[in-house]
Design a protein around this motif. Structure first.
Motif, PDB file in Angstrom:
ATOM      1  N   TYR A 108      14.946  16.462  52.191  1.00 52.15           N
ATOM      2  CA  TYR A 108      13.685  16.385  52.927  1.00 52.15           C
ATOM      3  C   TYR A 108      13.566  15.011  53.546  1.00 52.15           C
ATOM      4  CZ  TYR A 108      11.311  13.477  49.380  1.00 52.15           C
ATOM      5  OH  TYR A 108      10.934  12.453  48.537  1.00 52.15           O
ATOM      6  N   ILE A 134      16.110  16.527  47.737  1.00 58.31           N
ATOM      7  CA  ILE A 134      14.894  16.999  47.098  1.00 58.31           C
ATOM      8  C   ILE A 134      15.067  16.842  45.586  1.00 58.31           C
ATOM      9  CG2 ILE A 134      13.435  19.014  46.631  1.00 58.31           C
ATOM     10  CD1 ILE A 134      14.017  20.008  49.427  1.00 58.31           C
ATOM     11  N   VAL A 138      11.223  19.906  42.206  1.00 63.18           N
ATOM     12  CA  VAL A 138      10.258  19.825  43.311  1.00 63.18           C
ATOM     13  C   VAL A 138      10.583  20.926  44.314  1.00 63.18           C
ATOM     14  CG1 VAL A 138       9.363  18.398  45.193  1.00 63.18           C
ATOM     15  CG2 VAL A 138       9.947  17.354  42.990  1.00 63.18           C
ATOM     16  N   SER A 139       9.582  21.682  44.733  1.00 59.15           N
ATOM     17  CA  SER A 139       9.800  22.806  45.631  1.00 59.15           C
ATOM     18  C   SER A 139      10.046  22.333  47.059  1.00 59.15           C
ATOM     19  CB  SER A 139       8.600  23.757  45.615  1.00 59.15           C
ATOM     20  OG  SER A 139       7.490  23.177  46.298  1.00 59.15           O
ATOM     21  N   ASP A 142       6.639  21.579  48.732  1.00 58.20           N
ATOM     22  CA  ASP A 142       6.060  20.304  48.303  1.00 58.20           C
ATOM     23  C   ASP A 142       6.822  19.118  48.884  1.00 58.20           C
ATOM     24  OD1 ASP A 142       4.217  21.730  46.907  1.00 58.20           O
ATOM     25  OD2 ASP A 142       4.860  21.094  44.913  1.00 58.20           O
ATOM     26  N   ALA A 143       8.146  19.242  48.958  1.00 63.99           N
ATOM     27  CA  ALA A 143       8.948  18.162  49.530  1.00 63.99           C
ATOM     28  C   ALA A 143       8.616  17.966  51.004  1.00 63.99           C
ATOM     29  CB  ALA A 143      10.431  18.457  49.348  1.00 63.99           C
ATOM     30  N   ALA A 146       5.544  15.942  51.490  1.00 67.15           N
ATOM     31  CA  ALA A 146       5.622  14.524  51.132  1.00 67.15           C
ATOM     32  C   ALA A 146       6.341  13.671  52.158  1.00 67.15           C
ATOM     33  CB  ALA A 146       6.324  14.378  49.773  1.00 67.15           C
ATOM     34  N   GLY A 310       9.847  10.354  44.567  1.00 68.91           N
ATOM     35  CA  GLY A 310      10.502  11.491  43.925  1.00 68.91           C
ATOM     36  C   GLY A 310      10.368  11.458  42.413  1.00 68.91           C
ATOM     37  N   MET A 313       6.890  12.540  41.493  1.00 69.04           N
ATOM     38  CA  MET A 313       6.708  13.985  41.662  1.00 69.04           C
ATOM     39  C   MET A 313       7.368  14.744  40.513  1.00 69.04           C
ATOM     40  SD  MET A 313       7.013  14.510  45.812  1.00 69.04           S
ATOM     41  CE  MET A 313       6.329  16.163  45.809  1.00 69.04           C
ATOM     42  N   GLN A 314       8.545  14.294  40.093  1.00 69.88           N
ATOM     43  CA  GLN A 314       9.214  14.931  38.963  1.00 69.88           C
ATOM     44  C   GLN A 314       8.406  14.782  37.675  1.00 69.88           C
ATOM     45  OE1 GLN A 314      13.166  13.000  39.362  1.00 69.88           O
ATOM     46  NE2 GLN A 314      13.991  15.073  39.312  1.00 69.88           N
ATOM     47  N   GLY A 316       5.230  14.575  37.462  1.00 71.63           N
ATOM     48  CA  GLY A 316       3.923  15.203  37.572  1.00 71.63           C
ATOM     49  C   GLY A 316       2.797  14.228  37.842  1.00 71.63           C
ATOM     50  N   ARG A 319       1.518  14.976  43.186  1.00 75.09           N
ATOM     51  CA  ARG A 319       1.798  16.341  43.632  1.00 75.09           C
ATOM     52  C   ARG A 319       1.280  16.546  45.051  1.00 75.09           C
ATOM     53  NH1 ARG A 319      -2.755  19.699  43.501  1.00 75.09           N
ATOM     54  NH2 ARG A 319      -4.559  18.882  42.360  1.00 75.09           N
TER      55      ARG A 319
END
Length: 358
Positions: A108, A134, A138-139, A142-143, A146, A310, A313-314, A316, A319
């Motif tokens: 991403y 990515i 992380v989906s 969502d990526a 961001a 990143g 995001m991993q 949590g 988000r």
């Protein structure tokens, strides 16, 4: 290295942006791939785009009379954010990263700016500094969200805090907390221990609080400047909106001496916008100029910044907030830009270029 590429692709394009970009968007089902797709320069990545998140600059820039079209050419494809798979890579010069990206890898990121071959298409070419893996867990959606706004929020906050972002308890005011930059900004500031105040409409107060905001000002029912003056002074102001117009000029009354004022958004890009910025940044203080350090953020793609985002995001801690996801077909991008233009989105608007990618 590349797998066999198609000769054409689907791409949303425009030949004019007057009166608005979305009124001129059309789907070209046999558009040419970006220039140099089959012979990529060093540190350039050909990406098979899976999802795109939209930003106001995607329509504001093309709508600048003469200049927008001069830079992008015609017809052009809008948007700069993406999530997708690596289709091919140019030679790795080792100047940007010592790590190679592999064909098929999920990535991403963002382009450096509007271009003829934007991301609202099946393929785009991204600079290596703006194309990163990515993170696991992380989906794709969502990526994509961001790509620009998380990076913007990070660079508005972390380098501007005293101590480089490591000082607990610093007070940050984020003007506009419910949009893309704001939702990420609240979370990033909280991740490093800041006290966060933000502004939004009454309907988004609960969203901002759920992201960690300590106090929220409803700009529709409250005077933002008056409310800020009631609070202890702030260490940093991040302005994602550009309104109220007197916010910067009132900053000495609610910030500490020397507190940075970083702006990322504006109602419109025009001569008034340029003049206002000049008076804030260049006019002498003794002659009525700004009394606080001001800058309009010059966003730069940095691998180390993406790496920290990143990790959060991993973990949590950060988000994406997704307002709505539109399809590539059925005029999805047209509807997406129409909604984005209202300025009433919660988080990010996404367009799925591919329906499946698992």
């Amino acid at each position: 290295m590349a797998s066999k590429l198609p000769r054409t692709m689907k791409a949303w394009q425009f030949a004019s942006a007057s009166p608005t970009l979305e009124q001129n968007l059309f789907l070209n089902t046999s558009a040419p791939l970006p220039d140099k797709s089959s012979s990529l320069p060093a540190d350039q990545i050909l990406v098979n785009v899976l999802a795109v998140s939209l930003n106001p600059v995607d329509y504001k820039f093309p709508e600048i009379p003469f200049l927008g079209r001069l830079i992008t050419g015609s017809p052009a494809t809008p948007s700069i954010d993406f999530a997708g798979r690596v289709a091919a890579t140019g030679p790795n010069s080792q100047k940007v990263s010592s790590t190679d990206l592999k064909p098929g890898q999920l990535v991403y990121g963002r382009l450096d700016g509007p271009t003829k071959f934007g991301t609202l298409a099946e393929y785009t070419i991204a600079p290596r500094a703006g194309c990163v893996p990515i993170p696991s867990g992380v989906s794709v959606i969502d990526a994509a969200c961001a790509a620009s706004v998380a990076l913007t929020a990070y660079q508005c906050i972390i380098p501007k805090l005293r101590g480089g972002g490591g000082a607990e308890g610093q007070r940050v005011f984020i003007n506009g907390g419910s949009g893309g930059c704001g939702t990420f900004g609240i979370q990033i500031a909280k991740a490093v221990g800041c006290q966060v105040t933000t502004s939004c409409s009454g309907g988004n107060v609960s969203l901002c609080k759920s992201l960690g905001a300590d106090s929220v000002i409803d700009y529709r029912s409250q005077d933002v400047v008056a409310e800020l003056r009631k609070m202890p002074p702030f260490d940093l102001v991040v302005d994602n909106v550009g309104e109220p117009r007197d916010l910067y000029w009132a900053a000495p009354s609610f910030t500490k001496p020397g507190a940075p004022y970083v702006q990322t958004g504006a109602p419109a890009i025009n001569l008034g916008f340029v003049w206002s910025n000049l008076t804030k940044s260049m006019w002498p203080r003794w002659f009525g100029g700004g009394q606080r350090p001001w800058e309009f953020l010059k966003l730069q793609s940095k691998l180390e910044d993406y790496a920290q985002i990143g990790r959060w995001m991993q973990e949590g801690k950060v988000r994406a907030v997704v307002d709505e996801v539109f399809s590539m077909d059925d005029k999805g991008p047209v509807k997406a830009f129409e909604k984005l233009r209202t300025g009433r989105t919660r988080g990010k608007i996404v367009v799925k270029i591919a329906e499946q990618w698992e």
